[in-house]
Design an enzyme around this catalytic site. Sequence first.
Site, PDB file in Angstrom:
ATOM      1  N   GLU A  76      84.058 -18.914 129.165  1.00 18.02           N
ATOM      2  CA  GLU A  76      83.669 -18.387 127.847  1.00 18.02           C
ATOM      3  C   GLU A  76      82.568 -19.302 127.326  1.00 18.02           C
ATOM      4  OE1 GLU A  76      84.775 -15.705 126.195  1.00 18.02           O
ATOM      5  OE2 GLU A  76      86.422 -15.104 127.496  1.00 18.02           O
TER       6      GLU A  76
HETATM    7  P1  NAD Z   1      81.059 -28.452 125.610  1.00 20.20           P
HETATM    8  O1  NAD Z   1      80.702 -27.660 126.807  1.00 20.20           O
HETATM    9  O2  NAD Z   1      80.252 -29.662 125.307  1.00 20.20           O
HETATM   10  O3  NAD Z   1      82.578 -28.986 125.704  1.00 20.20           O
HETATM   11  C1  NAD Z   1      83.680 -28.125 125.953  1.00 20.20           C
HETATM   12  C2  NAD Z   1      84.782 -28.894 126.640  1.00 20.20           C
HETATM   13  O4  NAD Z   1      84.296 -29.382 127.893  1.00 20.20           O
HETATM   14  C3  NAD Z   1      85.307 -30.112 125.875  1.00 20.20           C
HETATM   15  O5  NAD Z   1      86.714 -30.165 125.998  1.00 20.20           O
HETATM   16  C4  NAD Z   1      84.654 -31.282 126.582  1.00 20.20           C
HETATM   17  O6  NAD Z   1      85.451 -32.446 126.589  1.00 20.20           O
HETATM   18  C5  NAD Z   1      84.488 -30.783 128.004  1.00 20.20           C
HETATM   19  N1  NAD Z   1      83.319 -31.349 128.653  1.00 20.20           N
HETATM   20  C6  NAD Z   1      82.153 -31.749 128.076  1.00 20.20           C
HETATM   21  N2  NAD Z   1      81.290 -32.214 128.996  1.00 20.20           N
HETATM   22  C7  NAD Z   1      81.928 -32.113 130.190  1.00 20.20           C
HETATM   23  C8  NAD Z   1      81.559 -32.450 131.527  1.00 20.20           C
HETATM   24  N3  NAD Z   1      80.375 -32.978 131.817  1.00 20.20           N
HETATM   25  N4  NAD Z   1      82.451 -32.213 132.514  1.00 20.20           N
HETATM   26  C9  NAD Z   1      83.661 -31.667 132.237  1.00 20.20           C
HETATM   27  N5  NAD Z   1      84.063 -31.348 130.982  1.00 20.20           N
HETATM   28  C10 NAD Z   1      83.214 -31.564 129.977  1.00 20.20           C
HETATM   29  O7  NAD Z   1      81.075 -27.421 124.438  1.00 20.20           O
HETATM   30  P2  NAD Z   1      81.317 -27.693 122.905  1.00 20.20           P
HETATM   31  O8  NAD Z   1      80.147 -28.478 122.393  1.00 20.20           O
HETATM   32  O9  NAD Z   1      82.684 -28.208 122.692  1.00 20.20           O
HETATM   33  O10 NAD Z   1      81.262 -26.215 122.313  1.00 20.20           O
HETATM   34  C11 NAD Z   1      80.084 -25.604 121.944  1.00 20.20           C
HETATM   35  C12 NAD Z   1      79.653 -24.583 122.971  1.00 20.20           C
HETATM   36  O11 NAD Z   1      80.740 -23.760 123.323  1.00 20.20           O
HETATM   37  C13 NAD Z   1      78.585 -23.650 122.451  1.00 20.20           C
HETATM   38  O12 NAD Z   1      77.679 -23.378 123.474  1.00 20.20           O
HETATM   39  C14 NAD Z   1      79.360 -22.388 122.120  1.00 20.20           C
HETATM   40  O13 NAD Z   1      78.607 -21.205 122.115  1.00 20.20           O
HETATM   41  C15 NAD Z   1      80.377 -22.387 123.185  1.00 20.20           C
HETATM   42  N6  NAD Z   1      81.544 -21.625 122.772  1.00 20.20           N
HETATM   43  C16 NAD Z   1      81.828 -20.469 123.392  1.00 20.20           C
HETATM   44  C17 NAD Z   1      82.919 -19.718 122.980  1.00 20.20           C
HETATM   45  C18 NAD Z   1      83.290 -18.435 123.623  1.00 20.20           C
HETATM   46  O14 NAD Z   1      84.405 -17.978 123.380  1.00 20.20           O
HETATM   47  N7  NAD Z   1      82.457 -17.835 124.439  1.00 20.20           N
HETATM   48  C19 NAD Z   1      83.701 -20.180 121.939  1.00 20.20           C
HETATM   49  C20 NAD Z   1      83.374 -21.387 121.333  1.00 20.20           C
HETATM   50  C21 NAD Z   1      82.299 -22.115 121.764  1.00 20.20           C
END
Ligand code: NAD
Length: 431
Positions: A210
Site C-alpha cells: 500500500e
Molecule cells: P516509510 O516508507 O518511510 O515507512 C513505512 C514503514 O517502513 C515504517 O514502519 C518504517 O519504519 C519502515 N521503513 C522505513 N525505511 C525502511 C527501510 N529502508 N527498510 C525497511 N523498512 C523501512 O513511509 P512513511 O513515511 O511512514 O509513510 C508515508 C508514505 O506512506 C507516503 O508515501 C504515503 O503515501 C504512504 N502511505 C500509503 C498508504 C496507503 O494505504 N496506500 C497509507 C499511508 C501512507
Amino acid sequence: MENYQDLLMKQRTFFRSGQTKDVQFRIDTLNRLKDLIQKHEQSILDAVKQDLNKSELEAKRAEVGLVLAEINFTLENLESWAETKEVPTAASHEGAKSFIKPEPYGAALVIAPWNYPFQLAVSPLVGAIAGGNTAVLKPSELTPKTSAILSTIFNDNFPEEYLSVVEGEVETSTALLKEDFDYIFFTGSTGVGKIVAEAAAKHLTPMTLELGGKSPTIVHKDANLDEAAQRIARGKFANAGQTCVAPDYLLVHSSVKETLLEKLIDVITATYGDNVVQNPNFGHVVSERHFDRLAGFLNNGTIAAGGKSDRSQLIIEPTILDSISWDDPIMQDEIFGPILPVITYDDQADIIDQIVRRPKPLALYLFSEDENFQDEILNRISFGGGAINDTISQMTSHYLPFGGVGASGMGAYHGKASFDTFSHYKSILKR
Ligand code: NAD
C-alpha cells in the site's frame, strides 16, 4: 541487529497447532480486540494527539472509528467468507465436484506508517486475524506514543506466538524482512516498498504493498465549485495533508480558477481560522526533516493562500500555490503536507496526457458533471481508486477494495478484500 527467527518459529508452531483456523477462534479474537480498543480509546486518542497533534474529533473518526467499523463489518460476514464454496464443474470433468476453500497463509508480517499510526497498523491486522493467520506488527518509529499503545494492547493481551508488536526503527524492519514470513503487508512510501518487494522476492513471499504517489484532482469548467472547494479542502488539509489519498495537486480549468481559489480560501478560513499557526487543532508535520522538505516548496509558484509556518511547532498553514508548472520541484514527488499546487488547463486532452506519462497515482479525483468527460478520465487513466465529485471517501467504504496500482502499490484491502488478501484460495476438484 536483532534476530526474529525465534519469534517466527513460535508463530509457525502456533499456526500449525490449527487454532487460528477455527473460525470461532478468529471471531473471539476480533471481539476481544474490539473490547481492548474501546477500553484504551482515550489512551489511543492521547497518543495520536502527542505524536501528530491530531484533534480528538479527527482521531475518533479516522483512527479508532474506522477500525471499529472494519471489525464490526468483518464480524458480521466472517462465517460466510470463510466457507468453502462449491463452483460449477467443466463438462470435460463430468461427474466430479469442484470447490474453492480459503485457507490462511500462516505467519504474516505487517509494517505500518506514521500518518494514521493506529488505523493503518490495526486495520490490516483485522484482515490477518479474519483470514486465520498469526501476525507480527512493526509500527512506525516516527509515532512512538502510538507505537507504545499498540504494544500495550497486543503484547499485554495476546500471546506473542499469535499476535506480537515489535517496536523499532528501520533496522528492526530490515531484520524482520530477512525472515521467511508467509505473507507481508506493507504500507508506506514507494521507495521503501521496493526494498520490501526485494526482501519478499528472496523467499517468494506473497505481499500487498500500500504505497503513495501524486494524486491529481481535476476541477472542470462545469463543476459545482462550492462542493468542490469544500471537499478538496477537507481531503487535502485533514491531518495536515499527511493522508496517502489526499489530493496532491489541483488541475483546474482556466475559466473557473479564480472563483475556485476564492472559495477554497473561504473554506480554509471558515474551517481553520485566520491564524492557523495558533490553531491548537491543526495537525503537525511529523518531524523536522519532513517540515524542512515541505518548507522548501513554499517558494514554488506564487502564494495564493497561507504560506506561514513555524518550525518550532512543526506547523505549516494550509497553503495554495498558484502558477505552478509541471516542471516545478513540488510536482516531482508526493507532497504529503498541507500545500496544494495549482496548475491551470484549457485542453482536457493535455492533462490526460500529462497524467498518464507519470507514475500511476494511488487516487484521482474529478469534479465535473459531464459524463463523457468522467468516462474519458476513467477509461484512459490508470490509478488505484478515486472519486467523482468528492475526495478521499472511497477509502472508507467496506465495499470498495482499497489499494494502488503500479508505483502506488499492489493488492488491496478493506471489507472482504482484507479477508481475500490474507487468504489463499485453494481450488479442489473431487472425483
Ligand atoms: P516509510 O516508507 O518511510 O515507512 C513505512 C514503514 O517502513 C515504517 O514502519 C518504517 O519504519 C519502515 N521503513 C522505513 N525505511 C525502511 C527501510 N529502508 N527498510 C525497511 N523498512 C523501512 O513511509 P512513511 O513515511 O511512514 O509513510 C508515508 C508514505 O506512506 C507516503 O508515501 C504515503 O503515501 C504512504 N502511505 C500509503 C498508504 C496507503 O494505504 N496506500 C497509507 C499511508 C501512507
